[in-house]
Design a protein around this motif. Structure first.
Motif, PDB file in Angstrom:
ATOM      1  N   VAL A 109      63.294  54.182  47.564  1.00 56.92           N
ATOM      2  CA  VAL A 109      61.993  54.647  48.047  1.00 56.92           C
ATOM      3  C   VAL A 109      61.110  55.052  46.871  1.00 56.92           C
ATOM      4  O   VAL A 109      59.938  54.665  46.784  1.00 56.92           O
ATOM      5  N   VAL A 110      61.673  55.809  45.953  1.00 52.71           N
ATOM      6  CA  VAL A 110      60.916  56.260  44.775  1.00 52.71           C
ATOM      7  C   VAL A 110      60.487  55.066  43.921  1.00 52.71           C
ATOM      8  O   VAL A 110      59.349  55.017  43.424  1.00 52.71           O
ATOM      9  N   ALA A 111      61.388  54.094  43.759  1.00 47.89           N
ATOM     10  CA  ALA A 111      61.058  52.900  42.968  1.00 47.89           C
ATOM     11  C   ALA A 111      59.897  52.140  43.603  1.00 47.89           C
ATOM     12  O   ALA A 111      59.008  51.631  42.901  1.00 47.89           O
ATOM     13  N   GLY A 112      59.890  52.059  44.924  1.00 44.33           N
ATOM     14  CA  GLY A 112      58.796  51.380  45.606  1.00 44.33           C
ATOM     15  C   GLY A 112      57.482  52.106  45.437  1.00 44.33           C
ATOM     16  O   GLY A 112      56.432  51.488  45.185  1.00 44.33           O
ATOM     17  N   GLU A 113      57.511  53.420  45.555  1.00 43.23           N
ATOM     18  CA  GLU A 113      56.285  54.209  45.395  1.00 43.23           C
ATOM     19  C   GLU A 113      55.757  54.098  43.959  1.00 43.23           C
ATOM     20  O   GLU A 113      54.541  53.996  43.740  1.00 43.23           O
ATOM     21  N   ARG A 114      56.674  54.090  42.992  1.00 38.38           N
ATOM     22  CA  ARG A 114      56.256  53.945  41.594  1.00 38.38           C
ATOM     23  C   ARG A 114      55.655  52.562  41.337  1.00 38.38           C
ATOM     24  O   ARG A 114      54.636  52.421  40.650  1.00 38.38           O
ATOM     25  N   ALA A 115      56.279  51.535  41.906  1.00 37.84           N
ATOM     26  CA  ALA A 115      55.775  50.170  41.728  1.00 37.84           C
ATOM     27  C   ALA A 115      54.369  50.033  42.319  1.00 37.84           C
ATOM     28  O   ALA A 115      53.502  49.359  41.745  1.00 37.84           O
ATOM     29  N   GLN A 144      52.134  52.454  42.608  1.00 34.43           N
ATOM     30  CA  GLN A 144      51.223  53.172  41.708  1.00 34.43           C
ATOM     31  C   GLN A 144      50.885  52.323  40.488  1.00 34.43           C
ATOM     32  O   GLN A 144      49.765  52.352  39.982  1.00 34.43           O
ATOM     33  N   GLU A 145      51.876  51.546  40.025  1.00 36.17           N
ATOM     34  CA  GLU A 145      51.691  50.694  38.848  1.00 36.17           C
ATOM     35  C   GLU A 145      51.120  49.334  39.205  1.00 36.17           C
ATOM     36  O   GLU A 145      50.952  48.478  38.336  1.00 36.17           O
ATOM     37  N   ARG A 146      50.868  49.113  40.502  1.00 36.33           N
ATOM     38  CA  ARG A 146      50.338  47.846  41.004  1.00 36.33           C
ATOM     39  C   ARG A 146      51.243  46.662  40.621  1.00 36.33           C
ATOM     40  O   ARG A 146      50.775  45.571  40.321  1.00 36.33           O
ATOM     41  N   SER A 147      52.527  46.910  40.633  1.00 35.28           N
ATOM     42  CA  SER A 147      53.515  45.874  40.346  1.00 35.28           C
ATOM     43  C   SER A 147      54.094  45.398  41.677  1.00 35.28           C
ATOM     44  O   SER A 147      55.094  45.934  42.172  1.00 35.28           O
ATOM     45  N   TRP A 148      53.466  44.386  42.253  1.00 34.17           N
ATOM     46  CA  TRP A 148      53.796  44.008  43.624  1.00 34.17           C
ATOM     47  C   TRP A 148      55.130  43.293  43.740  1.00 34.17           C
ATOM     48  O   TRP A 148      55.804  43.409  44.767  1.00 34.17           O
ATOM     49  N   GLN A 149      55.535  42.566  42.707  1.00 38.06           N
ATOM     50  CA  GLN A 149      56.857  41.950  42.760  1.00 38.06           C
ATOM     51  C   GLN A 149      57.940  43.016  42.721  1.00 38.06           C
ATOM     52  O   GLN A 149      58.946  42.930  43.443  1.00 38.06           O
ATOM     53  N   GLU A 150      57.735  44.035  41.888  1.00 41.22           N
ATOM     54  CA  GLU A 150      58.700  45.137  41.826  1.00 41.22           C
ATOM     55  C   GLU A 150      58.722  45.917  43.143  1.00 41.22           C
ATOM     56  O   GLU A 150      59.768  46.408  43.567  1.00 41.22           O
ATOM     57  N   LEU A 151      57.567  46.034  43.783  1.00 39.78           N
ATOM     58  CA  LEU A 151      57.514  46.703  45.079  1.00 39.78           C
ATOM     59  C   LEU A 151      58.342  45.936  46.108  1.00 39.78           C
ATOM     60  O   LEU A 151      59.101  46.531  46.888  1.00 39.78           O
ATOM     61  N   LEU A 178      65.675  36.627  52.873  1.00 37.66           N
ATOM     62  CA  LEU A 178      64.453  37.312  53.282  1.00 37.66           C
ATOM     63  C   LEU A 178      63.410  37.277  52.167  1.00 37.66           C
ATOM     64  O   LEU A 178      62.216  37.102  52.424  1.00 37.66           O
ATOM     65  N   ARG A 179      63.858  37.427  50.934  1.00 32.62           N
ATOM     66  CA  ARG A 179      62.914  37.397  49.809  1.00 32.62           C
ATOM     67  C   ARG A 179      62.188  36.057  49.746  1.00 32.62           C
ATOM     68  O   ARG A 179      61.011  35.983  49.384  1.00 32.62           O
ATOM     69  N   LEU A 180      62.894  34.986  50.124  1.00 27.73           N
ATOM     70  CA  LEU A 180      62.250  33.676  50.158  1.00 27.73           C
ATOM     71  C   LEU A 180      61.149  33.640  51.219  1.00 27.73           C
ATOM     72  O   LEU A 180      60.152  32.945  51.058  1.00 27.73           O
ATOM     73  N   VAL A 181      61.347  34.396  52.298  1.00 28.31           N
ATOM     74  CA  VAL A 181      60.341  34.466  53.358  1.00 28.31           C
ATOM     75  C   VAL A 181      59.082  35.166  52.852  1.00 28.31           C
ATOM     76  O   VAL A 181      57.953  34.790  53.209  1.00 28.31           O
ATOM     77  N   PHE A 182      59.235  36.185  52.014  1.00 29.80           N
ATOM     78  CA  PHE A 182      58.099  36.977  51.557  1.00 29.80           C
ATOM     79  C   PHE A 182      57.038  36.132  50.847  1.00 29.80           C
ATOM     80  O   PHE A 182      55.866  36.519  50.783  1.00 29.80           O
ATOM     81  N   HIS A 183      57.450  34.983  50.317  1.00 33.58           N
ATOM     82  CA  HIS A 183      56.503  34.176  49.545  1.00 33.58           C
ATOM     83  C   HIS A 183      55.397  33.567  50.401  1.00 33.58           C
ATOM     84  O   HIS A 183      54.423  33.040  49.867  1.00 33.58           O
ATOM     85  N   VAL A 184      55.520  33.624  51.733  1.00 35.47           N
ATOM     86  CA  VAL A 184      54.450  33.079  52.582  1.00 35.47           C
ATOM     87  C   VAL A 184      53.274  34.054  52.677  1.00 35.47           C
ATOM     88  O   VAL A 184      52.207  33.684  53.160  1.00 35.47           O
ATOM     89  N   MET A 185      53.467  35.286  52.234  1.00 32.40           N
ATOM     90  CA  MET A 185      52.403  36.280  52.320  1.00 32.40           C
ATOM     91  C   MET A 185      51.446  36.117  51.139  1.00 32.40           C
ATOM     92  O   MET A 185      51.841  36.254  49.982  1.00 32.40           O
ATOM     93  N   ASP A 186      50.178  35.811  51.440  1.00 31.65           N
ATOM     94  CA  ASP A 186      49.191  35.609  50.378  1.00 31.65           C
ATOM     95  C   ASP A 186      48.901  36.892  49.614  1.00 31.65           C
ATOM     96  O   ASP A 186      48.592  36.867  48.428  1.00 31.65           O
ATOM     97  N   ASP A 187      48.973  38.025  50.316  1.00 34.12           N
ATOM     98  CA  ASP A 187      48.651  39.310  49.701  1.00 34.12           C
ATOM     99  C   ASP A 187      49.868  40.233  49.817  1.00 34.12           C
ATOM    100  O   ASP A 187      50.004  40.966  50.802  1.00 34.12           O
ATOM    101  N   PRO A 188      50.783  40.201  48.827  1.00 34.13           N
ATOM    102  CA  PRO A 188      51.997  41.017  48.927  1.00 34.13           C
ATOM    103  C   PRO A 188      51.706  42.505  49.004  1.00 34.13           C
ATOM    104  O   PRO A 188      52.444  43.245  49.646  1.00 34.13           O
ATOM    105  N   ARG A 189      50.625  42.954  48.381  1.00 39.46           N
ATOM    106  CA  ARG A 189      50.288  44.382  48.457  1.00 39.46           C
ATOM    107  C   ARG A 189      49.989  44.776  49.900  1.00 39.46           C
ATOM    108  O   ARG A 189      50.498  45.768  50.418  1.00 39.46           O
ATOM    109  N   ARG A 190      49.149  43.987  50.562  1.00 41.68           N
ATOM    110  CA  ARG A 190      48.761  44.304  51.938  1.00 41.68           C
ATOM    111  C   ARG A 190      49.962  44.297  52.877  1.00 41.68           C
ATOM    112  O   ARG A 190      50.018  45.059  53.837  1.00 41.68           O
TER     113      ARG A 190
END
Length: 240
Positions: A129-135, A137-144, A175-187
């Motif tokens: 959870v902390v790693a996701g929140e930090r990612a 904040q750093e706008r690192s969407w792949q890390e998120l 599941l990670r392969l599925v995530f690639h269909v999302m144009d905006d990973p942040r959203r």
């Protein structure tokens, strides 16, 4: 950039994993490394995996690498195309539905049976959870995205079952392969940070039933979003 070019760029990162092989360089260990790389988003769907480049980066024989590819093909992460090579698999809508069916069965059961009294039981969940929140904040969407995968792995680990952990490693890599269909990973990913935190808080309060209810709604919404993205993708391809 083509899938082949992306694959060559990402192979260089495997050299840092070479030391992990040590003296026990086996196809299973190579498969572990590649599976983790897929789960971390380094090899997108459709990427061609070069035997020469990956074998050289890891320092393993072609036979060992081919056996690792075979193992990951069996896990539905790779696909062999005749006369073309081995590629990271592109997930179908039917695959997506089945992935979420398995997730509901396993993740929710893990929360129901979790031993929350064990010292440090929630450490890995909180770290994710902390790693996701930090990612974020750093706008690192792949890390998120990676932190989100780790969060769900940590939830499953609460069941204390190595077999379940192994099963979910493959499912979550898919599941990670599925995530690639999302144009905006942040959203897509950012709103789930709050929901991850709420599940953690419910578990920390000793309320696994509440955590399970939160997770069930979470999975329903996540599947709905991904299914919608797939529908748009397929519709766009047909129009093209």
């Amino acid at each position: 950039m083509s899938g082949a070019d992306r694959g060559l760029d990402e192979v260089a990162g495997l050299e840092t994993d070479r030391a992990l092989l040590g003296r026990t360089s086996t196809a299973e260990r190579v498969a572990d490394i590649l599976r983790d790389r897929i789960a971390e988003g380094y090899f997108p769907p459709g990427t061609r995996l070069s035997e020469e480049s990956i074998g050289g980066a890891l320092g393993v024989s072609r036979n060992t690498l081919r056996e690792a590819f075979r193992l990951l093909t069996h896990e539905r992460l790779l696909v062999h195309q005749l006369n073309r090579g081995v590629f990271v698999r592109v997930i179908s809508v039917a695959d997506l539905d089945d992935i979420y069916r398995v997730r509901r069965l396993v993740e929710c059961a893990a929360l129901r049976t979790a031993d929350l009294e064990r010292p440090g039981a929630l450490d890995a969940v909180e770290a994710a959870v902390v790693a996701g929140e930090r990612a974020a904040q750093e706008r690192s969407w792949q890390e998120l995205s990676t932190a989100n995968i780790r969060f769900h792995q940590a939830l499953v680990a609460l069941a204390g079952s190595p077999r379940t952990d192994e099963l979910m490693r493959g499912v979550l890599a898919e599941l990670r392969l599925v995530f690639h269909v999302m144009d905006d990973p942040r959203r897509f990913h950012e709103p789930y940070l709050t929901r991850n935190r709420r599940i953690l808080e419910a578990l920390a309060d000793g309320e696994p039933a509440r955590a399970q209810d939160l997770l069930t709604a979470y999975l329903d919404d996540s599947q709905r979003q991904l299914s919608g993205a797939y529908a748009e993708l397929v519709g766009g391809e047909r129009e093209a």
